[in-house]
Design an enzyme around this catalytic site. Structure first.
Site, PDB file in Angstrom:
ATOM      1  CB  SER A  29      -0.867   0.020   1.271  1.00 22.68           C
ATOM      2  OG  SER A  29      -1.517   1.270   1.392  1.00 22.68           O
ATOM      3  CE1 TYR A  73      -4.021  -2.155   5.239  1.00 24.78           C
ATOM      4  CE2 TYR A  73      -3.235  -0.008   4.496  1.00 24.78           C
ATOM      5  CZ  TYR A  73      -3.761  -1.257   4.216  1.00 24.78           C
ATOM      6  OH  TYR A  73      -4.030  -1.608   2.908  1.00 24.78           O
TER       7      TYR A  73
HETATM    8  N1  LIG Z   1      -8.737  -0.588  -1.504  1.00 21.66           N
HETATM    9  C1  LIG Z   1      -7.742   0.241  -1.255  1.00 21.66           C
HETATM   10  O1  LIG Z   1      -7.899   1.474  -1.320  1.00 21.66           O
HETATM   11  C2  LIG Z   1      -6.361  -0.279  -0.893  1.00 21.66           C
HETATM   12  C3  LIG Z   1      -5.349   0.671  -0.719  1.00 21.66           C
HETATM   13  C4  LIG Z   1      -4.072   0.220  -0.403  1.00 21.66           C
HETATM   14  C5  LIG Z   1      -3.813  -1.119  -0.294  1.00 21.66           C
HETATM   15  N2  LIG Z   1      -4.814  -2.025  -0.474  1.00 21.66           N
HETATM   16  C6  LIG Z   1      -4.479  -3.438  -0.350  1.00 21.66           C
HETATM   17  O2  LIG Z   1      -4.861  -4.118  -1.541  1.00 21.66           O
HETATM   18  C7  LIG Z   1      -5.284  -5.439  -1.230  1.00 21.66           C
HETATM   19  C8  LIG Z   1      -6.674  -5.685  -1.793  1.00 21.66           C
HETATM   20  O3  LIG Z   1      -7.560  -4.738  -1.221  1.00 21.66           O
HETATM   21  P1  LIG Z   1      -9.113  -4.681  -1.590  1.00 21.66           P
HETATM   22  O4  LIG Z   1      -9.522  -3.270  -1.392  1.00 21.66           O
HETATM   23  O5  LIG Z   1      -9.342  -5.347  -2.884  1.00 21.66           O
HETATM   24  O6  LIG Z   1      -9.713  -5.550  -0.380  1.00 21.66           O
HETATM   25  P2  LIG Z   1     -11.131  -6.292  -0.184  1.00 21.66           P
HETATM   26  O7  LIG Z   1     -12.114  -5.894  -1.227  1.00 21.66           O
HETATM   27  O8  LIG Z   1     -11.485  -6.092   1.255  1.00 21.66           O
HETATM   28  O9  LIG Z   1     -10.743  -7.828  -0.416  1.00 21.66           O
HETATM   29  C9  LIG Z   1      -9.857  -8.432   0.484  1.00 21.66           C
HETATM   30  C10 LIG Z   1      -9.722  -9.897   0.153  1.00 21.66           C
HETATM   31  O10 LIG Z   1      -8.847 -10.454   1.142  1.00 21.66           O
HETATM   32  C11 LIG Z   1      -9.413 -11.657   1.635  1.00 21.66           C
HETATM   33  N3  LIG Z   1      -8.959 -11.931   3.001  1.00 21.66           N
HETATM   34  C12 LIG Z   1      -9.068 -11.137   4.090  1.00 21.66           C
HETATM   35  N4  LIG Z   1      -8.537 -11.741   5.165  1.00 21.66           N
HETATM   36  C13 LIG Z   1      -8.074 -12.948   4.745  1.00 21.66           C
HETATM   37  C14 LIG Z   1      -7.427 -14.042   5.378  1.00 21.66           C
HETATM   38  N5  LIG Z   1      -7.146 -14.036   6.691  1.00 21.66           N
HETATM   39  N6  LIG Z   1      -7.095 -15.119   4.641  1.00 21.66           N
HETATM   40  C15 LIG Z   1      -7.372 -15.162   3.324  1.00 21.66           C
HETATM   41  N7  LIG Z   1      -8.005 -14.163   2.652  1.00 21.66           N
HETATM   42  C16 LIG Z   1      -8.357 -13.084   3.374  1.00 21.66           C
HETATM   43  C17 LIG Z   1     -10.931 -11.420   1.579  1.00 21.66           C
HETATM   44  O11 LIG Z   1     -11.598 -12.646   1.602  1.00 21.66           O
HETATM   45  P3  LIG Z   1     -12.871 -12.915   2.591  1.00 21.66           P
HETATM   46  O12 LIG Z   1     -14.050 -12.814   1.692  1.00 21.66           O
HETATM   47  O13 LIG Z   1     -12.610 -14.293   3.095  1.00 21.66           O
HETATM   48  O14 LIG Z   1     -12.838 -11.872   3.668  1.00 21.66           O
HETATM   49  C18 LIG Z   1     -11.038 -10.680   0.232  1.00 21.66           C
HETATM   50  O15 LIG Z   1     -11.102 -11.602  -0.827  1.00 21.66           O
HETATM   51  C19 LIG Z   1      -5.190  -5.577   0.292  1.00 21.66           C
HETATM   52  O16 LIG Z   1      -3.965  -6.181   0.633  1.00 21.66           O
HETATM   53  C20 LIG Z   1      -5.202  -4.140   0.780  1.00 21.66           C
HETATM   54  O17 LIG Z   1      -4.541  -3.993   2.012  1.00 21.66           O
HETATM   55  C21 LIG Z   1      -6.091  -1.626  -0.765  1.00 21.66           C
END
Ligand SMILES: NC(=O)c1ccc[n+]([C@@H]2O[C@H](COP(=O)([O-])OP(=O)(O)OC[C@H]3O[C@@H](n4cnc5c(N)ncnc54)[C@H](OP(=O)(O)O)[C@@H]3O)[C@@H](O)[C@H]2O)c1
Length: 245
Positions: free
Chosen positions: A138, A151
């Site tokens: 991130s 985080y």
């Molecule tokens: N969105 C943003 O603005 C943003 C910004 C910076 C970084 N990121 C990073 O980008 C990545 C994707 O983000 P996103 O926004 O697409 O997130 P999201 O929509 O919340 O999706 C997160 C995914 O992670 C899975 N997950 C969570 N905990 C888990 C665990 N213990 N074991 C296995 N799977 C697990 C969830 O599955 P379940 O259905 O099982 O919960 C879901 O499929 C993350 O690493 C996040 O930190 C996101």
């Protein structure tokens, strides 16, 4: 390409998986919710993924699930070209400060769990002569900032690990691809006020797929966040103490 994805049931992971399916790649899903995995696998098959999309249980909070899940992915895909980890947790700084157990879970999933999973995947890829390992860090890991101290610390550690494995294993055929999303509109950021330059998961996925194909070591998504963070990294500490960003 034969790709195993951890965390592709939602958000950017789902968008990346759909983009790969649309061009006919072979996919295998890893995650902790079997019903969601089954639904996502069917969705990807309809969208063009080559062959049946299999899935296996893997939980970033349970390292005993990593080896069997990766073993099954490698077996069902008959090899592995890439492993992509989009799974992760987010919570706001105050929520983490007020809930030590939640804080520990987030640090465990986003740093220790992710790094240990990547280590297992890296060894598997290198045993076959190389491949691409991709994880989502991130922009929050680029500088210690008031709203994302905890985080951001986990993501900074993950970014550091990815730089290290790139240096250590590139010559042996490992392509380490680290994605640094800025604010992207997914379930993770639902309820937060989108800042200017907030991105959509599909646009982020395009950047990620290009990086996977090229083996780009670090990409920002949306790309403009590279320049925003460049500016933030240059701000003096005295300024960082005063501003809320
Ligand atoms: N969105 C943003 O603005 C943003 C910004 C910076 C970084 N990121 C990073 O980008 C990545 C994707 O983000 P996103 O926004 O697409 O997130 P999201 O929509 O919340 O999706 C997160 C995914 O992670 C899975 N997950 C969570 N905990 C888990 C665990 N213990 N074991 C296995 N799977 C697990 C969830 O599955 P379940 O259905 O099982 O919960 C879901 O499929 C993350 O690493 C996040 O930190 C996101």
């Amino acid at each position: 390409m034969k790709v195993a994805l951890l965390g592709a049931t939602r958000g950017m992971g789902r968008a990346v998986a759909r983009a790969l399916a649309a061009r006919g790649d072979r996919l295998f899903l890893l995650g902790r919710d079997e019903r969601e995995l089954g639904r996502s696998a069917s969705d990807l098959e309809i969208r063009g993924a080559a062959d049946r999309v299999g899935f296996a249980h893997a939980d970033l909070l349970d390292s005993s699930t990593f080896a069997p899940a990766l073993e099954q992915a490698e077996k069902e895909l008959d090899g592995l070209d890439a492993v992509v980890v989009t799974a992760g947790l987010f919570a706001e700084q105050e929520a983490l400060e007020n809930d030590p157990e939640r804080c520990e879970r987030l640090l465990q999933a986003n740093f220790t769990g992710t790094v240990c999973f990547c280590e297992a995947a890296r060894k598997r890829l290198l045993a076959r002569g190389g491949g691409t390992l991709c994880a989502f860090s991130s922009v929050a890991g680029d500088r210690g900032r008031k709203p994302v101290v905890l985080y951001g610390a986990a993501k900074a550690g993950l970014s550091h690990y990815f730089e290290g494995i790139d240096h250590r294993f590139h010559a042996q055929g490992l392509r380490a691809v680290l994605v640094k999303p800025g604010f992207v509109k997914t379930g993770m950021t639902a309820g937060l006020e989108p800042p200017p330059f907030a991105g959509e998961p599909e646009a982020a996925a395009e950047i990620v797929v290009r990086a996977l194909d090229r083996g780009t070591p670090v990409v920002y998504a949306p790309g403009i966040w590279r320049f925003i963070l460049l500016a933030i990294r240059m701000l003096p500490r005295a300024v960082m103490r005063r501003i809320g960003f």
